[in-house]
Design a protein around this motif. Structure first.
Motif, PDB file in Angstrom:
ATOM      1  N   LEU A  35      -3.562 -12.493   4.649  1.00  0.00           N
ATOM      2  CA  LEU A  35      -4.761 -11.658   4.687  1.00  0.00           C
ATOM      3  C   LEU A  35      -4.433 -10.241   5.143  1.00  0.00           C
ATOM      4  O   LEU A  35      -4.917  -9.255   4.571  1.00  0.00           O
ATOM      5  CB  LEU A  35      -5.801 -12.290   5.609  1.00  0.00           C
ATOM      6  N   VAL A  36      -3.597 -10.129   6.188  1.00  0.00           N
ATOM      7  CA  VAL A  36      -3.193  -8.809   6.693  1.00  0.00           C
ATOM      8  C   VAL A  36      -2.415  -8.042   5.628  1.00  0.00           C
ATOM      9  O   VAL A  36      -2.605  -6.834   5.438  1.00  0.00           O
ATOM     10  CB  VAL A  36      -2.353  -8.960   7.981  1.00  0.00           C
ATOM     11  N   ALA A  37      -1.530  -8.757   4.910  1.00  0.00           N
ATOM     12  CA  ALA A  37      -0.751  -8.119   3.844  1.00  0.00           C
ATOM     13  C   ALA A  37      -1.661  -7.589   2.739  1.00  0.00           C
ATOM     14  O   ALA A  37      -1.484  -6.467   2.242  1.00  0.00           O
ATOM     15  CB  ALA A  37       0.255  -9.104   3.271  1.00  0.00           C
ATOM     16  N   ILE A  38      -2.649  -8.395   2.363  1.00  0.00           N
ATOM     17  CA  ILE A  38      -3.596  -7.974   1.320  1.00  0.00           C
ATOM     18  C   ILE A  38      -4.399  -6.758   1.770  1.00  0.00           C
ATOM     19  O   ILE A  38      -4.581  -5.792   1.023  1.00  0.00           O
ATOM     20  CB  ILE A  38      -4.534  -9.136   0.946  1.00  0.00           C
ATOM     21  N   LEU A  39      -4.878  -6.796   3.014  1.00  0.00           N
ATOM     22  CA  LEU A  39      -5.643  -5.673   3.557  1.00  0.00           C
ATOM     23  C   LEU A  39      -4.789  -4.408   3.664  1.00  0.00           C
ATOM     24  O   LEU A  39      -5.269  -3.299   3.422  1.00  0.00           O
ATOM     25  CB  LEU A  39      -6.216  -6.035   4.934  1.00  0.00           C
ATOM     26  N   SER A  40      -3.510  -4.585   4.011  1.00  0.00           N
ATOM     27  CA  SER A  40      -2.604  -3.436   4.108  1.00  0.00           C
ATOM     28  C   SER A  40      -2.405  -2.777   2.755  1.00  0.00           C
ATOM     29  O   SER A  40      -2.458  -1.552   2.621  1.00  0.00           O
ATOM     30  CB  SER A  40      -1.255  -3.881   4.681  1.00  0.00           C
ATOM     31  N   VAL A  41      -2.159  -3.601   1.732  1.00  0.00           N
ATOM     32  CA  VAL A  41      -1.981  -3.066   0.376  1.00  0.00           C
ATOM     33  C   VAL A  41      -3.256  -2.379  -0.095  1.00  0.00           C
ATOM     34  O   VAL A  41      -3.222  -1.288  -0.677  1.00  0.00           O
ATOM     35  CB  VAL A  41      -1.586  -4.197  -0.598  1.00  0.00           C
ATOM     36  N   GLY A  61      -5.511  -1.065   1.804  1.00  0.00           N
ATOM     37  CA  GLY A  61      -5.671   0.153   2.592  1.00  0.00           C
ATOM     38  C   GLY A  61      -4.816   1.296   2.071  1.00  0.00           C
ATOM     39  O   GLY A  61      -5.272   2.447   2.008  1.00  0.00           O
ATOM     40  N   VAL A  62      -3.577   0.982   1.693  1.00  0.00           N
ATOM     41  CA  VAL A  62      -2.694   2.017   1.140  1.00  0.00           C
ATOM     42  C   VAL A  62      -3.247   2.555  -0.171  1.00  0.00           C
ATOM     43  O   VAL A  62      -3.282   3.767  -0.416  1.00  0.00           O
ATOM     44  CB  VAL A  62      -1.271   1.448   0.938  1.00  0.00           C
ATOM     45  N   ALA A  63      -3.700   1.640  -1.046  1.00  0.00           N
ATOM     46  CA  ALA A  63      -4.257   2.054  -2.337  1.00  0.00           C
ATOM     47  C   ALA A  63      -5.504   2.911  -2.145  1.00  0.00           C
ATOM     48  O   ALA A  63      -5.689   3.932  -2.828  1.00  0.00           O
ATOM     49  CB  ALA A  63      -4.582   0.828  -3.175  1.00  0.00           C
ATOM     50  N   LEU A  64      -6.343   2.503  -1.199  1.00  0.00           N
ATOM     51  CA  LEU A  64      -7.564   3.254  -0.936  1.00  0.00           C
ATOM     52  C   LEU A  64      -7.256   4.635  -0.368  1.00  0.00           C
ATOM     53  O   LEU A  64      -7.883   5.632  -0.727  1.00  0.00           O
ATOM     54  CB  LEU A  64      -8.460   2.466   0.021  1.00  0.00           C
ATOM     55  N   SER A  65      -6.269   4.712   0.553  1.00  0.00           N
ATOM     56  CA  SER A  65      -5.912   5.996   1.154  1.00  0.00           C
ATOM     57  C   SER A  65      -5.345   6.967   0.125  1.00  0.00           C
ATOM     58  O   SER A  65      -5.585   8.169   0.191  1.00  0.00           O
ATOM     59  CB  SER A  65      -4.907   5.785   2.295  1.00  0.00           C
ATOM     60  N   LEU A  66      -4.587   6.445  -0.845  1.00  0.00           N
ATOM     61  CA  LEU A  66      -4.050   7.299  -1.909  1.00  0.00           C
ATOM     62  C   LEU A  66      -5.166   7.806  -2.814  1.00  0.00           C
ATOM     63  O   LEU A  66      -5.156   8.964  -3.251  1.00  0.00           O
ATOM     64  CB  LEU A  66      -3.005   6.536  -2.733  1.00  0.00           C
ATOM     65  N   ALA A  67      -6.133   6.929  -3.100  1.00  0.00           N
ATOM     66  CA  ALA A  67      -7.241   7.328  -3.967  1.00  0.00           C
ATOM     67  C   ALA A  67      -8.158   8.339  -3.288  1.00  0.00           C
ATOM     68  O   ALA A  67      -8.749   9.197  -3.953  1.00  0.00           O
ATOM     69  CB  ALA A  67      -8.036   6.093  -4.380  1.00  0.00           C
ATOM     70  N   LEU A  68      -8.266   8.228  -1.965  1.00  0.00           N
ATOM     71  CA  LEU A  68      -9.170   9.105  -1.208  1.00  0.00           C
ATOM     72  C   LEU A  68      -8.402  10.096  -0.341  1.00  0.00           C
ATOM     73  O   LEU A  68      -8.859  10.458   0.746  1.00  0.00           O
ATOM     74  CB  LEU A  68     -10.104   8.259  -0.335  1.00  0.00           C
ATOM     75  N   GLN A  69      -7.245  10.530  -0.821  1.00  0.00           N
ATOM     76  CA  GLN A  69      -6.385  11.392  -0.022  1.00  0.00           C
ATOM     77  C   GLN A  69      -7.081  12.684   0.400  1.00  0.00           C
ATOM     78  O   GLN A  69      -7.038  13.086   1.557  1.00  0.00           O
ATOM     79  CB  GLN A  69      -5.110  11.719  -0.806  1.00  0.00           C
TER      80      GLN A  69
END
Length: 253
Positions: free
Chosen positions: A69-75, A77-85
């Motif tokens: 679950l943590v791994a999925i949330l981390s991935v 989160g990274v994808a979201l941060s790149l999209a909303l940079q």
């Protein structure tokens, strides 16, 4: 049994989150240096973080693999941060502005070529009203990446003028006329003392530097009033104000 355990944990987490949020809210309210927008942001961020931890605790009680679950949330989160940079950049810049306070609501500032009075400072944009009453929303990321000139940060400001007169006028007469104009100008301060000095010998005139102090809110009143009073004082004292010109002398043999 695991469902009952999960429900019990969820209730406990709810109570703990409520108590923690209340304690953090009181702590933030005691701080006089934090902007209300920043307090609201911190409250929301803490709430999201606490509930994320609560979800993981309840999921663990239900037998869900937390590591996955943590791994999925981390991935995610990274994808979201790149999209909303860009958006995240403005948010963190807004937090920086609200925490460090280089500007405040009501200040007259110059930021990236924009001059005006700060109306609001949000997490994404800062609202500035120009002198001709246009509203400009400046992204917070642009503000933290630009040079900021805050004209309202100090209680006093200095009015600087460059006055040009004819070479035929004596320095004593010019200085006396300017000091007379300063004395007639409202809202000027006696301390720091006004300053008048010969600054330069130009091609067609002599330039004098005039420096007068006033309260920050009185800057433009003093600036315009002093300009008008100097002109009238020069007229009364026979001081010639000159402009750039060229004298041509014709020599006859």
């Amino acid at each position: 049994m695991s469902i009952i355990k999960a429900i019990a944990l969820l209730i406990i987490c709810y109570i703990v989150i409520k108590l923690l949020r209340k304690a953090i809210g009181k702590l933030l309210d005691r701080s006089r240096h934090l902007d209300p927008s920043l307090k609201s942001f911190f409250n929301s961020a803490v709430n999201v973080l606490l509930w994320a931890v609560a979800v993981m605790i309840v999921a663990s009680a239900l037998g869900v693999n937390i590591t996955s679950l943590v791994a999925i949330l981390s991935v995610a989160g990274v994808a979201l941060s790149l999209a909303l940079q860009g958006l995240l950049s403005n948010i963190f810049s807004g937090i920086t502005i609200l925490a460090s306070r280089p500007i405040a609501v009501g200040n007259f500032v110059e930021i990236g070529g924009v001059n005006g009075t700060v109306k609001t400072i949000g997490l994404f944009y800062t609202c500035i009203a120009t002198v001709d009453n246009k509203i400009i929303y400046v992204p917070n990321g642009d503000i933290t990446g630009s040079k900021i000139i805050n004209y309202s940060a100090e209680p006093l400001r200095r009015v600087d003028l460059a006055i040009c007169t004819s070479y035929d006028c004596t320095t004593e007469a010019v200085r006396s006329a300017i000091n007379g104009a300063i004395a007639k100008t409202d809202k000027t301060l006696a301390e720091p003392a006004p300053f008048v000095a010969l600054a330069a010998y130009n091609a067609s005139n002599i330039e004098y530097t005039v420096r007068v102090w006033c309260k920050t809110e009185d800057y433009w009143d003093v600036h315009f009033g002093l300009n008008e009073n100097i002109r009238e004082s020069f007229k009364d004292n026979g001081i010639e104000m000159t402009y750039e010109h060229l004298n041509v002398h014709v020599v006859k043999e």
